[in-house]
Design a protein around this motif. Structure first.
Motif, PDB file in Angstrom:
ATOM      1  N   UNK A 185       0.836  -1.197   0.000  1.00 49.03           N
ATOM      2  CA  UNK A 185       0.000   0.000   0.000  1.00 49.03           C
ATOM      3  C   UNK A 185       0.873   1.250   0.000  1.00 49.03           C
ATOM      4  N   UNK A 186       0.613   2.140  -0.949  1.00 51.75           N
ATOM      5  CA  UNK A 186       1.453   3.324  -1.115  1.00 51.75           C
ATOM      6  C   UNK A 186       0.697   4.593  -0.734  1.00 51.75           C
ATOM      7  N   UNK A 187       1.457   5.599  -0.389  1.00 48.73           N
ATOM      8  CA  UNK A 187       0.880   6.901  -0.050  1.00 48.73           C
ATOM      9  C   UNK A 187       0.035   7.408  -1.208  1.00 48.73           C
ATOM     10  N   UNK A 188      -1.166   7.897  -0.885  1.00 47.60           N
ATOM     11  CA  UNK A 188      -2.061   8.445  -1.890  1.00 47.60           C
ATOM     12  C   UNK A 188      -3.007   7.438  -2.499  1.00 47.60           C
ATOM     13  N   UNK A 189      -2.809   6.142  -2.260  1.00 50.60           N
ATOM     14  CA  UNK A 189      -3.725   5.141  -2.775  1.00 50.60           C
ATOM     15  C   UNK A 189      -4.982   5.080  -1.908  1.00 50.60           C
ATOM     16  N   UNK A 190      -6.027   4.436  -2.437  1.00 51.56           N
ATOM     17  CA  UNK A 190      -7.287   4.302  -1.714  1.00 51.56           C
ATOM     18  C   UNK A 190      -7.442   2.865  -1.227  1.00 51.56           C
ATOM     19  N   UNK A 191      -7.698   2.734   0.049  1.00 55.99           N
ATOM     20  CA  UNK A 191      -7.870   1.444   0.712  1.00 55.99           C
ATOM     21  C   UNK A 191      -9.307   1.301   1.172  1.00 55.99           C
ATOM     22  N   UNK A 192      -9.940   0.178   0.835  1.00 54.53           N
ATOM     23  CA  UNK A 192     -11.253  -0.164   1.368  1.00 54.53           C
ATOM     24  C   UNK A 192     -11.067  -1.232   2.444  1.00 54.53           C
ATOM     25  N   UNK A 193     -11.625  -0.989   3.628  1.00 59.11           N
ATOM     26  CA  UNK A 193     -11.551  -1.941   4.734  1.00 59.11           C
ATOM     27  C   UNK A 193     -12.950  -2.464   5.026  1.00 59.11           C
ATOM     28  N   UNK A 194     -13.149  -3.767   4.860  1.00 60.81           N
ATOM     29  CA  UNK A 194     -14.415  -4.404   5.220  1.00 60.81           C
ATOM     30  C   UNK A 194     -14.336  -4.885   6.673  1.00 60.81           C
ATOM     31  N   UNK A 195     -15.455  -4.757   7.396  1.00 61.48           N
ATOM     32  CA  UNK A 195     -15.429  -5.086   8.824  1.00 61.48           C
ATOM     33  C   UNK A 195     -14.577  -4.098   9.588  1.00 61.48           C
ATOM     34  N   UNK A 196     -14.707  -2.825   9.219  1.00 61.72           N
ATOM     35  CA  UNK A 196     -13.770  -1.802   9.689  1.00 61.72           C
ATOM     36  C   UNK A 196     -13.881  -1.479  11.170  1.00 61.72           C
ATOM     37  N   UNK A 197     -14.956  -1.905  11.836  1.00 64.00           N
ATOM     38  CA  UNK A 197     -15.086  -1.635  13.273  1.00 64.00           C
ATOM     39  C   UNK A 197     -14.698  -2.838  14.114  1.00 64.00           C
ATOM     40  N   UNK A 198     -14.259  -3.919  13.469  1.00 62.05           N
ATOM     41  CA  UNK A 198     -13.881  -5.119  14.200  1.00 62.05           C
ATOM     42  C   UNK A 198     -12.445  -5.076  14.687  1.00 62.05           C
ATOM     43  N   UNK A 199     -12.019  -6.191  15.295  1.00 63.63           N
ATOM     44  CA  UNK A 199     -10.694  -6.240  15.905  1.00 63.63           C
ATOM     45  C   UNK A 199      -9.569  -5.973  14.924  1.00 63.63           C
ATOM     46  N   UNK A 200      -9.559  -6.665  13.780  1.00 59.73           N
ATOM     47  CA  UNK A 200      -8.508  -6.398  12.801  1.00 59.73           C
ATOM     48  C   UNK A 200      -8.857  -5.208  11.921  1.00 59.73           C
ATOM     49  N   UNK A 201     -10.145  -4.990  11.666  1.00 61.47           N
ATOM     50  CA  UNK A 201     -10.549  -3.910  10.783  1.00 61.47           C
ATOM     51  C   UNK A 201     -10.100  -2.539  11.243  1.00 61.47           C
ATOM     52  N   UNK A 232     -18.900   3.709   4.727  1.00 59.88           N
ATOM     53  CA  UNK A 232     -20.064   3.165   4.018  1.00 59.88           C
ATOM     54  C   UNK A 232     -20.691   2.080   4.874  1.00 59.88           C
ATOM     55  N   UNK A 233     -22.012   1.934   4.750  1.00 62.73           N
ATOM     56  CA  UNK A 233     -22.693   0.836   5.428  1.00 62.73           C
ATOM     57  C   UNK A 233     -22.429  -0.435   4.639  1.00 62.73           C
ATOM     58  N   UNK A 234     -21.840  -1.439   5.296  1.00 63.85           N
ATOM     59  CA  UNK A 234     -21.470  -2.670   4.606  1.00 63.85           C
ATOM     60  C   UNK A 234     -22.681  -3.469   4.144  1.00 63.85           C
ATOM     61  N   UNK A 235     -23.863  -3.129   4.675  1.00 67.34           N
ATOM     62  CA  UNK A 235     -25.074  -3.823   4.254  1.00 67.34           C
ATOM     63  C   UNK A 235     -25.840  -3.025   3.204  1.00 67.34           C
ATOM     64  N   UNK A 236     -25.150  -2.124   2.549  1.00 70.04           N
ATOM     65  CA  UNK A 236     -25.744  -1.358   1.448  1.00 70.04           C
ATOM     66  C   UNK A 236     -26.249  -2.305   0.366  1.00 70.04           C
ATOM     67  N   UNK A 237     -27.329  -1.919  -0.294  1.00 75.34           N
ATOM     68  CA  UNK A 237     -27.889  -2.732  -1.368  1.00 75.34           C
ATOM     69  C   UNK A 237     -26.925  -2.860  -2.550  1.00 75.34           C
TER      70      UNK A 237
END
Length: 322
Positions: A134-150, A186-191
């Motif tokens: 992962x490099x500076x300026x790139x966009x990262x999506x994290x799923x389960x972002x409120x969990x222990x590893x997220x 984002x809400x992970x349960x989005x349609x």
């Protein structure tokens, strides 16, 4: 001493009394003060984890405590506060562990923080920096972002200079992700999670600890040359990834089993943990402990973990004598 023991396959583990032998050569004996819980603990109970020990065994993969005795050939002094990636044995009042699995803790780190630190932060750091680059300026999506590893992925993503889109269930969990540094939530349960991510410009890296439909949706939102990190399947199902997209868009798929690096390349883990502890000592990381429980409430804690009711890491606090 008391320990939470899986006596046989298919049985529920129980808090019971077991003997504590003297440490063998190369082992130190640790009075355990805290033990972090992981989804792998649930899989071990079900006999589905790739490294499930042969029963009977004591659950608990990562712990923190104080060295109280040492076997022949050990150099850690009695009284040293250590974080231990044990693989098993952490849900007990004491245990004997290979000295090579023990890392002295930063002075400012509490036992609960140390017990919550190694697997979650180690997984995210090795995944994002070593595997995905992962490099500076790139966009990262994290799923389960409120969990222990997220949450650790959100923190480390920001530390590496990325723009972080955090996906979590409901506003309360999204707020926790924003507090950890997420730029967008984002809400992970989005349609239509794929379209929601694409509306934010798409992404270069996906960190997926959830799997299932959310994992597939985020994969489809990757830009050409993107990287997909397969961390786990907390949803209970594996994502059905369209591999033709990986081919056409030159997407790399990386599996990441942090503990596997003990055999694959242990120096990666050693260097990663040294850097992470240094970041913590400088005030750059803030472990999020969602809740703590006494030993008597281990079943309740595991059920909270299974039902994904928690945020951050869940920790069992153990009243060990040291």
């Amino acid at each position: 001493m008391r320990a939470y023991v899986q006596a046989a396959p298919g049985q529920n583990p129980e808090l019971t009394e077991i003997p504590l032998p003297a440490p063998a050569p190369g082992e130190v004996q640790v009075a355990i003060r805290a033990c972090g819980l992981n989804f792998a603990d649930l899989l071990m109970i079900e006999g589905k984890y790739q490294d499930t020990p042969s029963p009977p065994f004591t659950l608990g993969m990562e712990l923190a405590g104080k060295v109280i005795a040492a076997g022949e050939g050990c150099t850690l002094a009695t009284g040293t506060r250590v974080a231990v990636f044990s693989g098993q044995g952490g849900l007990a009042e004491a245990g004997n562990f290979p000295e090579s699995r023990c890392t002295p803790m930063p002075d400012a780190m509490s036992y609960a923080q140390a017990a919550a630190f190694q697997i979650a932060y180690g997984t995210s750091h090795v995944a994002l920096e070593t595997r995905a680059g992962l490099a500076e300026g790139e966009t990262l999506v994290v799923l389960g972002a409120a969990g222990g590893v997220g949450l650790t992925a959100v923190e480390i993503g920001k530390k590496l200079g990325a723009r972080v889109i955090a996906c979590a269930r409901g506003e309360a969990k999204q707020q926790i992700a924003r507090a950890a540094g997420a730029d967008e939530t984002l809400d992970s349960e989005s349609d239509d999670l794929k379209s929601a991510i694409k509306a934010l410009g798409g992404c270069d890296v996906v960190y997926d600890a959830i799997g299932g439909p959310a994992g597939e949706a985020a994969f489809r939102a990757l830009k050409p040359g993107g990287r997909y990190l397969m961390i786990g399947f907390a949803s209970g199902s594996q994502p059905k990834l369209p591999l033709n997209h990986a081919l056409v868009k030159n997407i790399a798929i990386h599996g990441l089993y942090w503990g596997g690096y003990l055999k694959l390349d242990p120096q990666v883990l050693t260097g990663s943990m040294a850097r992470l502890f240094d970041w913590f000592a400088q005030g750059g990381l803030s472990p999020h402990i969602g809740a703590t429980y006494p030993m008597e409430q281990i079943p309740d804690a595991l059920e909270d973990l299974r039902a994904r009711r928690s945020t951050g890491k869940l920790v069992i606090e153990i009243d060990a004598q040291a």
